[in-house]
Each structure stands twice: as structure tokens, then as C-alpha cells.
Write a protein that holds these residues in place. Structure first.
Motif, PDB file in Angstrom:
ATOM      1  N   GLY A 286       0.751  -1.140  -0.008  1.00  0.00           N
ATOM      2  CA  GLY A 286      -0.047   0.066   0.053  1.00  0.00           C
ATOM      3  C   GLY A 286       0.905   1.088   0.009  1.00  0.00           C
ATOM      4  N   PHE A 287       1.072   1.822  -1.035  1.00  0.00           N
ATOM      5  CA  PHE A 287       1.940   3.235  -1.418  1.00  0.00           C
ATOM      6  C   PHE A 287       1.057   4.421  -1.162  1.00  0.00           C
ATOM      7  CE2 PHE A 287       4.773   5.303  -4.465  1.00  0.00           C
ATOM      8  CZ  PHE A 287       5.705   5.369  -3.359  1.00  0.00           C
ATOM      9  N   SER A 288       1.358   5.130   0.064  1.00  0.00           N
ATOM     10  CA  SER A 288       0.755   6.313   0.348  1.00  0.00           C
ATOM     11  C   SER A 288       1.442   7.622  -0.139  1.00  0.00           C
ATOM     12  CB  SER A 288       0.729   6.489   1.787  1.00  0.00           C
ATOM     13  OG  SER A 288       2.092   6.484   2.399  1.00  0.00           O
ATOM     14  N   GLY A 289       2.663   7.461  -0.870  1.00  0.00           N
ATOM     15  CA  GLY A 289       3.448   8.834  -1.225  1.00  0.00           C
ATOM     16  C   GLY A 289       4.275   9.194   0.233  1.00  0.00           C
ATOM     17  N   GLY A 290       4.151   8.501   1.150  1.00  0.00           N
ATOM     18  CA  GLY A 290       4.956   8.643   2.281  1.00  0.00           C
ATOM     19  C   GLY A 290       6.376   8.323   2.524  1.00  0.00           C
ATOM     20  N   VAL A 291       7.060   8.497   3.373  1.00  0.00           N
ATOM     21  CA  VAL A 291       8.582   8.136   3.255  1.00  0.00           C
ATOM     22  C   VAL A 291       8.573   6.499   3.910  1.00  0.00           C
ATOM     23  CG1 VAL A 291       8.918   8.664   5.759  1.00  0.00           C
ATOM     24  CG2 VAL A 291      10.756   8.748   4.106  1.00  0.00           C
ATOM     25  N   ASP A 292       7.623   6.335   4.735  1.00  0.00           N
ATOM     26  CA  ASP A 292       7.765   4.640   4.959  1.00  0.00           C
ATOM     27  C   ASP A 292       7.229   3.649   3.898  1.00  0.00           C
ATOM     28  OD1 ASP A 292       8.178   5.341   7.909  1.00  0.00           O
ATOM     29  OD2 ASP A 292       6.215   5.909   8.181  1.00  0.00           O
ATOM     30  N   SER A 293       6.343   3.864   3.340  1.00  0.00           N
ATOM     31  CA  SER A 293       6.043   3.237   2.125  1.00  0.00           C
ATOM     32  C   SER A 293       6.903   3.305   0.842  1.00  0.00           C
ATOM     33  CB  SER A 293       4.689   3.474   1.686  1.00  0.00           C
ATOM     34  OG  SER A 293       4.448   4.892   1.286  1.00  0.00           O
ATOM     35  N   ALA A 294       7.890   4.671   0.850  1.00  0.00           N
ATOM     36  CA  ALA A 294       8.703   4.536  -0.205  1.00  0.00           C
ATOM     37  C   ALA A 294       9.739   3.884   0.177  1.00  0.00           C
ATOM     38  CB  ALA A 294       9.142   6.098  -0.405  1.00  0.00           C
ATOM     39  N   LEU A 295      10.094   3.722   1.572  1.00  0.00           N
ATOM     40  CA  LEU A 295      11.518   2.761   1.639  1.00  0.00           C
ATOM     41  C   LEU A 295      11.139   1.487   1.572  1.00  0.00           C
ATOM     42  CD1 LEU A 295      14.345   2.426   2.875  1.00  0.00           C
ATOM     43  CD2 LEU A 295      13.158   2.637   5.279  1.00  0.00           C
ATOM     44  N   THR A 296       9.865   1.191   1.990  1.00  0.00           N
ATOM     45  CA  THR A 296       9.369  -0.441   1.947  1.00  0.00           C
ATOM     46  C   THR A 296       9.362  -0.788   0.381  1.00  0.00           C
ATOM     47  OG1 THR A 296       8.089   0.138   3.953  1.00  0.00           O
ATOM     48  CG2 THR A 296       7.543  -2.093   2.265  1.00  0.00           C
ATOM     49  N   LEU A 297       8.757   0.188  -0.511  1.00  0.00           N
ATOM     50  CA  LEU A 297       8.964  -0.322  -2.006  1.00  0.00           C
ATOM     51  C   LEU A 297      10.179  -0.335  -2.322  1.00  0.00           C
ATOM     52  CD1 LEU A 297       7.132  -0.585  -4.370  1.00  0.00           C
ATOM     53  CD2 LEU A 297       7.017   2.011  -4.905  1.00  0.00           C
ATOM     54  N   ALA A 298      11.191   0.512  -2.199  1.00  0.00           N
ATOM     55  CA  ALA A 298      12.547   0.306  -2.673  1.00  0.00           C
ATOM     56  C   ALA A 298      13.118  -1.014  -2.185  1.00  0.00           C
ATOM     57  CB  ALA A 298      13.203   1.569  -2.149  1.00  0.00           C
ATOM     58  N   ILE A 299      13.025  -1.223  -1.068  1.00  0.00           N
ATOM     59  CA  ILE A 299      13.451  -2.353  -0.385  1.00  0.00           C
ATOM     60  C   ILE A 299      13.143  -3.788  -1.274  1.00  0.00           C
ATOM     61  CG2 ILE A 299      13.883  -4.044   1.543  1.00  0.00           C
ATOM     62  CD1 ILE A 299      13.779  -1.357   3.315  1.00  0.00           C
ATOM     63  N   ALA A 300      11.581  -3.683  -1.467  1.00  0.00           N
ATOM     64  CA  ALA A 300      11.017  -4.733  -2.017  1.00  0.00           C
ATOM     65  C   ALA A 300      11.515  -5.065  -3.624  1.00  0.00           C
ATOM     66  CB  ALA A 300       9.592  -4.639  -2.035  1.00  0.00           C
ATOM     67  N   VAL A 301      11.672  -3.887  -4.284  1.00  0.00           N
ATOM     68  CA  VAL A 301      12.240  -3.973  -5.620  1.00  0.00           C
ATOM     69  C   VAL A 301      13.602  -4.431  -5.576  1.00  0.00           C
ATOM     70  CG1 VAL A 301      12.644  -2.638  -7.464  1.00  0.00           C
ATOM     71  CG2 VAL A 301      10.539  -2.331  -6.326  1.00  0.00           C
ATOM     72  N   ASP A 302      14.345  -3.972  -4.741  1.00  0.00           N
ATOM     73  CA  ASP A 302      15.706  -4.346  -4.713  1.00  0.00           C
ATOM     74  C   ASP A 302      15.781  -5.786  -4.434  1.00  0.00           C
ATOM     75  OD1 ASP A 302      16.882  -1.879  -5.432  1.00  0.00           O
ATOM     76  OD2 ASP A 302      17.190  -1.209  -3.380  1.00  0.00           O
ATOM     77  N   ALA A 303      15.269  -6.377  -3.288  1.00  0.00           N
ATOM     78  CA  ALA A 303      15.110  -7.736  -2.973  1.00  0.00           C
ATOM     79  C   ALA A 303      14.417  -8.752  -4.167  1.00  0.00           C
ATOM     80  CB  ALA A 303      14.157  -7.774  -1.877  1.00  0.00           C
ATOM     81  N   LEU A 304      13.434  -8.279  -4.845  1.00  0.00           N
ATOM     82  CA  LEU A 304      12.749  -9.394  -5.672  1.00  0.00           C
ATOM     83  C   LEU A 304      12.724  -9.036  -7.177  1.00  0.00           C
ATOM     84  CD1 LEU A 304       9.682  -9.338  -3.399  1.00  0.00           C
ATOM     85  CD2 LEU A 304      11.397 -10.972  -3.520  1.00  0.00           C
ATOM     86  N   GLY A 305      13.170  -7.526  -7.641  1.00  0.00           N
ATOM     87  CA  GLY A 305      12.838  -7.278  -8.909  1.00  0.00           C
ATOM     88  C   GLY A 305      11.666  -6.548  -8.892  1.00  0.00           C
ATOM     89  N   VAL A 306      11.529  -5.899 -10.134  1.00  0.00           N
ATOM     90  CA  VAL A 306      10.154  -5.116 -10.558  1.00  0.00           C
ATOM     91  C   VAL A 306       9.121  -5.945 -10.794  1.00  0.00           C
ATOM     92  CG1 VAL A 306      11.310  -3.049 -11.096  1.00  0.00           C
ATOM     93  CG2 VAL A 306      10.971  -4.842 -12.721  1.00  0.00           C
ATOM     94  N   ASP A 307       9.358  -7.040 -11.254  1.00  0.00           N
ATOM     95  CA  ASP A 307       8.235  -8.068 -11.750  1.00  0.00           C
ATOM     96  C   ASP A 307       7.284  -8.630 -10.825  1.00  0.00           C
ATOM     97  OD1 ASP A 307       9.080  -7.566 -14.561  1.00  0.00           O
ATOM     98  OD2 ASP A 307      10.157  -9.209 -14.602  1.00  0.00           O
ATOM     99  N   LYS A 308       7.944  -8.662  -9.393  1.00  0.00           N
ATOM    100  CA  LYS A 308       7.241  -9.293  -8.371  1.00  0.00           C
ATOM    101  C   LYS A 308       6.791  -8.417  -7.358  1.00  0.00           C
ATOM    102  CE  LYS A 308       9.783 -13.786  -8.417  1.00  0.00           C
ATOM    103  NZ  LYS A 308      10.790 -14.753  -7.723  1.00  0.00           N
ATOM    104  N   VAL A 309       7.065  -7.150  -7.514  1.00  0.00           N
ATOM    105  CA  VAL A 309       6.231  -6.109  -6.653  1.00  0.00           C
ATOM    106  C   VAL A 309       5.126  -5.217  -7.331  1.00  0.00           C
ATOM    107  CG1 VAL A 309       7.133  -4.101  -5.122  1.00  0.00           C
ATOM    108  CG2 VAL A 309       8.720  -5.793  -5.682  1.00  0.00           C
ATOM    109  N   ARG A 310       4.123  -4.925  -6.547  1.00  0.00           N
ATOM    110  CA  ARG A 310       2.885  -4.015  -7.128  1.00  0.00           C
ATOM    111  C   ARG A 310       2.572  -3.407  -6.051  1.00  0.00           C
ATOM    112  NH1 ARG A 310      -3.034  -6.295  -8.975  1.00  0.00           N
ATOM    113  NH2 ARG A 310      -3.778  -4.326  -9.571  1.00  0.00           N
TER     114      ARG A 310
END
Length: 537
Positions: A286-310
Motif C-alpha cells: 500500500g503506497f501512500s506517497g509517504g516516506v515509510d511506504s517509499a522505503l518499503t517499496l525500494a527495499i522490495a524492488v531491490d530484493a525481488l525485482g520489479v516483476d514481483k512487486v506491485r
């Protein structure tokens, strides 16, 4: 005559005995090709660490013995290679945390861990009995002793190995990460091993296991306590270290990392292993445009790749334009799938449904929480439909004081930044942007807000995060009293408020998803406070 010792810094999976045996065999085979005489694998490498209550099942020990003996037979093909493998070991009615020496198809020696840790995240006395004997073996004229992890955190076991003739101490480890742990390990090893005139080979596990992160960072110390080899942080690796008698010859040392780099890599590893080892195909955030969800999104993409993150943005009537503009910007920078699902219609329906029940009452946190719960319901519905796991985005500061909504923003399967204080969130965002500019600057600099009412700011309800985090660290992580915290310079009213909020929100934290531990005391395994309690310090 020199002896080549290989450190197999591997990522075992708890309960995957055959797969772990295959991994050990693969690393042993590589080590043999490099001329190794000895291979050291981590603590309980055959079964994964920590196995917890799997150790209460008799069948677990039987299967471990079966796989260990099968592995020994397979390793016979590697000739006179000595391989140390960690495993649980049952002898009559006793159970041990053990490491066995496998050589030429046989188990030729077994060491039982002496010191069983029973604090922080450890409860080994629940499962194991203590050993009391040394294991020393000779290779090409050099005598090698064995300890396991906690044995080296006091003088007794290293002293016993020394008295049994050891010149070099081989130490399989399952030592979990927290900030500054690497320096602590080196200091303790110098105090308790180097003091006996022993060289040390410290072989640590790597990988994520539920909330624990094992960071690797295996190393070798000479008899003076100088570090002559160090392996990578949060990566599987094989390293050969050559010994001239008891003296290790210097080899490559992995680069020192900043605290932010260490933590960020640990979070990436934690997400990758939790998602991968549990078989989830992808993640939702759940991406809010806030700093916490932004950091979580960046970590997820670095961990899994863009194809596994929505990423899913769910605007409400109170969502600022800059929130969805920044969300779109960051999703574009990362190349991740991004969707917007408005909750306005659902929120209006809830208000209408409850209008008669709430007639004459002012709107308050009830309506704020409804918005968070709508978002949680949408994410969990998508999780059910697609099999993706929801990554929650709450930080440690919020979890501490209950600035979060049960069944709302707490709804999900894995809490990535659960142990990250808000002030550290900002430092990690800056670190990630130093690698590549993926988090829009405005997300980092704008005042934090849950955006659940008009013009809401976090500091409407909470002290500044520098104050909140300082009090939380002293009270929760360092066990300081309120009086001690006030004496350190914090306002008494702030200390009273924060410590009270920590106490009354225990019931919420018990219902939060498991999350990654990066401090020496996280909410979860480290923190076992009663929900029902009248004690006030």
C-alpha cells in the motif's frame, strides 16, 4: 606444511534437510577444487537455524541423523576433505546442538555445544542439554579444536580446547544481525579466544529466518587477535584461508560498510528470503506517497525485482495532490507496476451505514481508522485473489506508541521496517538514493502525515521523532527507567507520554505481522511484556 581451511558461509533453510545437505556438498566440492583440507559450515547448517519447536519432535532428530550419514557417504568422493557440519544430535534421552566432523564417508567425531544462550532471541535451554567435552583433530601437523557460537562468548570452552591441544579454533555460528554486532563479535572473540593464544575461524550463517537476519561477516583472527580475513555482509560466500601451522596467512577482507548500508542490505535479504523461502509469487504494498511506504517499496524492488512487486495507491478525500504525484513519480523511477484505487466510495458507504448509529457524535479517530481499514481490506482481498503477500509499512516508532490501526495499515503478512525507528527511516532513504535516485526528494522532506483528516501531521499527536526515538531507545532497547531518561535531558511530560503509550499498546503489537529485527531489542521475540499489567516503573 600449510593447511587450507574453507569457510562455507551458506544460507540454510530451516527444515529443508535434503536441500541443505546438497548445498553443503556443493560448497565442499568447490572447496575441494580449490585445494581445501577443511570445510567449516555454520551452526546447525544441516537443518537451518533456529529450528525452534521442530526440536521437540523425535522424527526431526531421526531425519537429521539419516541425512547426515547420507551426506558423509557422499562426501567420501572428495577424499580426505574434513567437513564440519552442524546438526541436532540425540544421545539416549539427551539432545544436543552439535557439529560433526565428516571424513572419508564416516562421522569421525562429534562436538556438543557447551554454552546454551537463553536471552534475547535465544532459548536453547528449552531444547538442548549442555556438552562438556572438547573435540580436537589434527591435519598436516596442525591441531584444530571446535566450539559452537556461544561457547566462545566466555573463556571456558576455548580454554578446554586449548588444554586439549588445539592451536586453531574452528567456530560454526548462527549469530543473528543487529546494528553494531560485527564489532561486538570481534571484541568478544579477541577477549575470549585470542587471549588463549588461539587463532580463530568464525563461520557464520547467512540468510533470513522469519524475523531474524543472519549476516555472514565470517572472519579469521590470528593469535594476536588481528583480523586477517573477512567475508561479505548478507551474501553467501566461500573463502579459503591458508594456515602455516597455527598462523593464518592474510587474505582478502570485505569492505567495511556504513550502518545504513548494513541495515539496508539486511532488510533486502530479509524480504528476499521471507518471500522466497515461503513460496510467495509476489508482494503488494500500500503506497501512500509517504516516506515509510517509499522505503518499503525500494527495499522490495531491490530484493525481488520489479516483476514481483506491485504498488497500490488508495487515495481518500484527505489525500494531498502531492502524495499521488510523488507516488506516480517513484513508481515510474523504479519501473514497478502501480495502480490507484480510490476509497472514497467505500468510505462514504461506511459513513452512511453508521450515520444513524453515530448520530450527534463528532468525527474522530473512528472515521480515520475506517479509512485505514478499508485500505487493509482492499490489499488483503488482492492478496487472496493473486496469492501475493502484503508487506506492511509501519515503522518501529509508530509500533511503539500505537500510531497505527489494527486491521488497517497493520494488515499484512510481513512487516519490513517494523524495527526501524523513524529517524533511521530517513537515513536509509538517503542511503538508498546515494545508490540511485529512486525516492523523490519531496517524499523525504515533507512533514510526515497519515492523511486521515484535513491538514493532519504526525506531530499533532506525537513529539518530534528525534525525541520520540530517543525516549523509545532508552526505555525499550536499553531498559532505562523514566527517571534515568528524564535525567538524560528529556522533558518529563514527553517521557511520561511515550512510556505510557508503549505500555498501553502492547495488545496491538501482539497482533502485528512478523517483521525484520535489526536492533538488539525488537518488539517480538526480544520483548515479552504482559498485556495485562498494572506495574509502572
Amino acid at each position: 606444511m600449510t593447511v587450507k581451511v574453507a569457510i562455507a558461509q551458506i544460507n540454510s533453510v530451516v527444515g529443508a534437510l535434503e536441500a541443505n545437505a546438497n548445498l553443503i556438498f556443493d560448497y565442499a566440492s568447490q572447496a575441494k577444487e580449490l585445494g581445501a583440507d577443511i570445510v567449516v559450515t555454520p551452526e546447525l547448517s544441516l537443518v537451518g537455524y533456529p529450528p525452534e519447536d521442530l526440536l521437540l519432535r523425535a522424527g526431526f532428530y531421526l531425519e537429521a541423523d539419516k541425512v547426515l550419514n547420507s551426506l558423509a557417504q557422499r562426501l567420501a568422493a572428495l577424499g580426505d576433505l574434513h567437513v564440519l557440519v552442524g546438526h541436532p544430535h540425540q544421545v539416549d534421552d539427551k539432545h544436543y546442538n552439535a557439529v560433526s566432523l565428516l571424513l572419508q564417508g564416516e562421522v569421525v567425531g562429534t562436538y556438543h555445544k557447551h554454552a546454551l544462550p537463553n536471552d534475547m532471541v535465544f532459548d536453547e535451554k528449552r531444547y538442548f542439554d549442555s556438552g562438556n567435552e572438547a573435540l580436537v583433530f589434527e591435519v598436516k601437523g596442525t591441531r584444530f579444536g571446535v566450539n559452537i557460537c556461544e561457547d566462545t562468548w566466555n573463556h571456558a570452552a576455548p580454554s578446554m580446547a586449548k588444554n586439549a591441544g588445539a592451536q586453531v579454533l574452528l567456530v560454526p555460528n548462527g549469530s543473528p544481525f543487529h546494528m553494531n554486532k560485527e564489532a561486538l563479535r570481534l571484541d568478544v572473540m579477541r577477549e575470549n579466544v585470542s587471549a588463549h593464544g588461539l587463532s580463530l575461524v568464525y563461520a557464520n550463517l547467512v540468510g533470513g529466518q522469519d524475523e531474524l537476519i543472519f549476516d555472514g561477516n565470517s572472519f579469521v583472527l590470528d593469535v594476536e587477535g588481528q583480523c586477517v580475513a573477512k567475508l561479505a555482509h548478507c551474501q553467501q560466500q566461500l573463502r579459503i584461508v591458508e594456515f602455516d601451522g597455527a598462523r593464518p596467512l592474510p587474505t582478502e577482507c570485505a569492505a567495511e560498510l556504513s550502518v545504513e548500508a548494513q541495515v539496508y542490505q539486511a532488510l533486502v535479504l530479509g524480504v528476499r528470503d521471507y518471500v522466497g523461502k515461503n513460496g510467495f509469487p509476489s508482494v503488494l504494498i500500500g503506497f501512500s506517497g509517504g516516506v515509510d511506504s517509499a522505503l518499503t517499496l525500494a527495499i522490495a524492488v531491490d530484493a525481488l525485482g520489479v516483476d514481483k512487486v506491485r504498488a497500490v495507491m488508495m487515495p481518500s478525500p484527505y489525500t494531498a495532490d502531492i502524495s499521488w504525484l510523488d507516488s506516480r513519480d517513484m513508481a515510474k523511477r523504479l519501473g514497478v507496476r502501480y495502480d490507484e484505487i480510490s476509497i472514497n466510495q467505500c468510505f462514504s458507504a461506511f459513513r452512511e451505514t453508521l450515520s444513524q448509529e453515530f448520530a450527534g457524535l463528532k468525527e474522530d479517530t473512528t472515521e480515520e481508522n475506517i479509512q485505514a481499514r478499508i485500505r487493509g481490506t482492499i490489499l488483503m482481498a488482492m492478496s487472496n485473489k493473486y496469492g501475493s503477500i502484503v508487506l506492511t509499512t509501519g515503522n518501529k516508532s509508530e509500533m511503539a506508541v500505537g500510531y497505527c490501526t489494527l486491521y488497517g495499515d497493520m494488515a499484512g503478512g510481513f512487516a519490513v521496517i517494523k524495527d526501524i525507528a523513524k529517524t533511521l527511516v530517513y537515513r536509509l532513504c538517503a542511503y538508498r538514493n546515494s545508490l540511485s535516485d529512486v525516492i523523490p526528494e519531496r517524499i523525504i522532506t515533507r512533514p510526515p502525515s497519515a492523511e486521515l483528516r484535513p491538514d493532519q501531521k504526525d506531530q499533532d499527536s506525537l513529539p518530534e521523532y528525534e525525541i520520540l526515538d530517543g525516549i523509545m531507545q532508552r526505555y525499550m532497547e536499553e531498559n532505562q527507567s523514566r527517571a534515568e531518561i528524564v535525567a538524560a535531558g528529556y522533558a518529563e511530560a514527553d517521557v511520561e507520554k511515550i512510556t505510557r503509550l508503549i505500555k498501553i499498546n502492547e495488545y496491538k503489537r501482539r497482533q502485528a505481522p512478523v517483521g525484520i529485527r535489526i536492533t538488539h531489542r525488537a518488539f517480538g521475540r526480544d520483548w515479552r511484556y504482559p498485556i495485562t499489567s498494572k506495574f509502572r516503573d
